[in-house]
Motif scaffolding. Structure first.
Motif, mmCIF file in Angstrom:
data_model
loop_
_atom_site.group_PDB
_atom_site.id
_atom_site.type_symbol
_atom_site.label_atom_id
_atom_site.label_comp_id
_atom_site.label_asym_id
_atom_site.label_seq_id
_atom_site.Cartn_x
_atom_site.Cartn_y
_atom_site.Cartn_z
ATOM 1 N N UNK A 29 -22.278 -12.055 35.557
ATOM 2 C CA UNK A 29 -21.691 -10.727 35.762
ATOM 3 C C UNK A 29 -20.207 -10.831 36.093
ATOM 4 N N UNK A 30 -19.870 -11.756 36.964
ATOM 5 C CA UNK A 30 -18.465 -11.934 37.342
ATOM 6 C C UNK A 30 -17.620 -12.348 36.142
ATOM 7 N N UNK A 31 -18.159 -13.197 35.279
ATOM 8 C CA UNK A 31 -17.411 -13.630 34.105
ATOM 9 C C UNK A 31 -17.184 -12.456 33.137
ATOM 10 N N UNK A 32 -18.228 -11.632 32.953
ATOM 11 C CA UNK A 32 -18.078 -10.475 32.066
ATOM 12 C C UNK A 32 -17.060 -9.479 32.616
ATOM 13 N N UNK A 33 -17.072 -9.277 33.920
ATOM 14 C CA UNK A 33 -16.108 -8.365 34.530
ATOM 15 C C UNK A 33 -14.693 -8.894 34.361
ATOM 16 N N UNK A 34 -14.516 -10.182 34.487
ATOM 17 C CA UNK A 34 -13.189 -10.770 34.299
ATOM 18 C C UNK A 34 -12.714 -10.574 32.860
ATOM 19 N N UNK A 35 -13.619 -10.736 31.907
ATOM 20 C CA UNK A 35 -13.238 -10.561 30.500
ATOM 21 C C UNK A 35 -12.899 -9.096 30.200
ATOM 22 N N UNK A 36 -13.659 -8.169 30.764
ATOM 23 C CA UNK A 36 -13.425 -6.746 30.526
ATOM 24 C C UNK A 36 -12.146 -6.255 31.167
ATOM 25 N N UNK A 37 -11.807 -6.770 32.343
ATOM 26 C CA UNK A 37 -10.611 -6.342 33.055
ATOM 27 C C UNK A 37 -9.387 -7.182 32.712
ATOM 28 N N UNK A 38 -9.540 -8.076 31.827
ATOM 29 C CA UNK A 38 -8.437 -8.989 31.510
ATOM 30 C C UNK A 38 -7.250 -8.192 30.955
ATOM 31 N N UNK A 39 -6.082 -8.354 31.504
ATOM 32 C CA UNK A 39 -4.878 -7.665 31.058
ATOM 33 C C UNK A 39 -4.413 -8.288 29.747
ATOM 34 N N UNK A 40 -3.947 -7.448 28.794
ATOM 35 C CA UNK A 40 -3.477 -8.022 27.533
ATOM 36 C C UNK A 40 -2.237 -8.877 27.766
ATOM 37 N N UNK A 41 -2.217 -9.976 27.112
ATOM 38 C CA UNK A 41 -1.063 -10.851 27.292
ATOM 39 C C UNK A 41 0.113 -10.358 26.446
ATOM 40 N N UNK A 42 1.210 -11.018 26.546
ATOM 41 C CA UNK A 42 2.463 -10.577 25.922
ATOM 42 C C UNK A 42 2.347 -10.513 24.399
ATOM 43 N N UNK A 43 1.676 -11.470 23.787
ATOM 44 C CA UNK A 43 1.545 -11.488 22.325
ATOM 45 C C UNK A 43 0.785 -10.260 21.830
ATOM 46 N N UNK A 44 -0.283 -9.913 22.501
ATOM 47 C CA UNK A 44 -1.069 -8.760 22.087
ATOM 48 C C UNK A 44 -0.262 -7.473 22.235
ATOM 49 N N UNK A 45 0.513 -7.370 23.293
ATOM 50 C CA UNK A 45 1.353 -6.185 23.478
ATOM 51 C C UNK A 45 2.420 -6.089 22.397
ATOM 52 N N UNK A 46 3.039 -7.222 22.063
ATOM 53 C CA UNK A 46 4.063 -7.218 21.015
ATOM 54 C C UNK A 46 3.446 -6.860 19.665
ATOM 55 N N UNK A 47 2.264 -7.395 19.399
ATOM 56 C CA UNK A 47 1.587 -7.106 18.140
ATOM 57 C C UNK A 47 1.226 -5.617 18.060
ATOM 58 N N UNK A 48 0.748 -5.054 19.146
ATOM 59 C CA UNK A 48 0.408 -3.628 19.169
ATOM 60 C C UNK A 48 1.663 -2.771 18.980
ATOM 61 N N UNK A 49 2.760 -3.179 19.595
ATOM 62 C CA UNK A 49 4.019 -2.434 19.438
ATOM 63 C C UNK A 49 4.512 -2.521 17.992
#
Length: 183
Positions: A29-49
């Motif tokens: 459960x803790x691992x799944x919560x960490x994956x779900x709450x994981x903040x997008x890293x810089x590459x993903x933000x740049x790609x989305x932009x």
């Protein structure tokens, strides 16, 4: 001791099977919560932009193309309207026309065969030449004015001189023109 910590605790009797299963469940459960709450890293933000910027650019380009198509369609509709007006109200020169009427169109001297009556009407301004699809049609002055409102370039303008064909600074204004001269 080669077994896992869970196996060692179970053998020693410190933990039960129920507690081991509960511990594993909590860990997952803790691992799944960490994956779900994981903040997008810089590459993903740049790609989305970059994707959003490309989407906005495409939308703008499509809007410009649509605007250009609308303008072209409006221009074609205007030309069709001019063509229809000129065709409905045109006056055809007679088959036995014996006089040439010369006029200037786009810096070139053109001519049209007319009879004496049509030539007089053209000179008086009661008839006007209109350029439609690489042809020149004679139409009444009122229709030519309606066409001029739609497209000023479609109407053949009379010479820049005054109503009698002479300009104010004409050096030959004092000399009479022979009656039998037709230009």
């Amino acid at each position: 001791m080669a077994g896992s910590l869970k196996d060692q605790l179970l053998k020693a009797g410190i933990a039960s099977k129920q507690q081991a299963k509960q511990a594993e469940l909590d860990k997952r459960r803790k691992q799944k919560q960490k994956q779900g709450r994981r903040a997008p890293d810089q590459d993903e933000r740049e790609r989305a932009a970059a994707i959003e910027a490309a989407r906005v650019a495409k939308r703008e380009k499509d809007r410009q193309l649509n605007e250009q198509r609308k303008q072209e369609q409006a221009q074609r509709a205007l030309q069709a309207e001019i063509r229809q007006l000129a065709e409905q109200h045109r006056i055809d020169p007679p088959e036995n026309a014996d006089l040439r009427y010369h006029f200037v169109w786009k810096n070139k001297v053109r001519s049209l065969w007319v009879d004496a009556d049509l030539r007089a009407q053209l000179s008086d301004g009661r008839l006007v030449l209109v350029a439609v699809d690489q042809a020149f049609l004679l139409v009444p002055a009122a229709i030519a004015e309606r066409i001029r409102h739609r497209d000023p370039n479609a109407v053949v303008q009379p010479d820049a001189g005054s109503a009698d064909g002479t300009s104010g600074d004409d050096p030959y204004a004092d000399y009479p023109v022979p009656d039998d001269l037709h230009w």
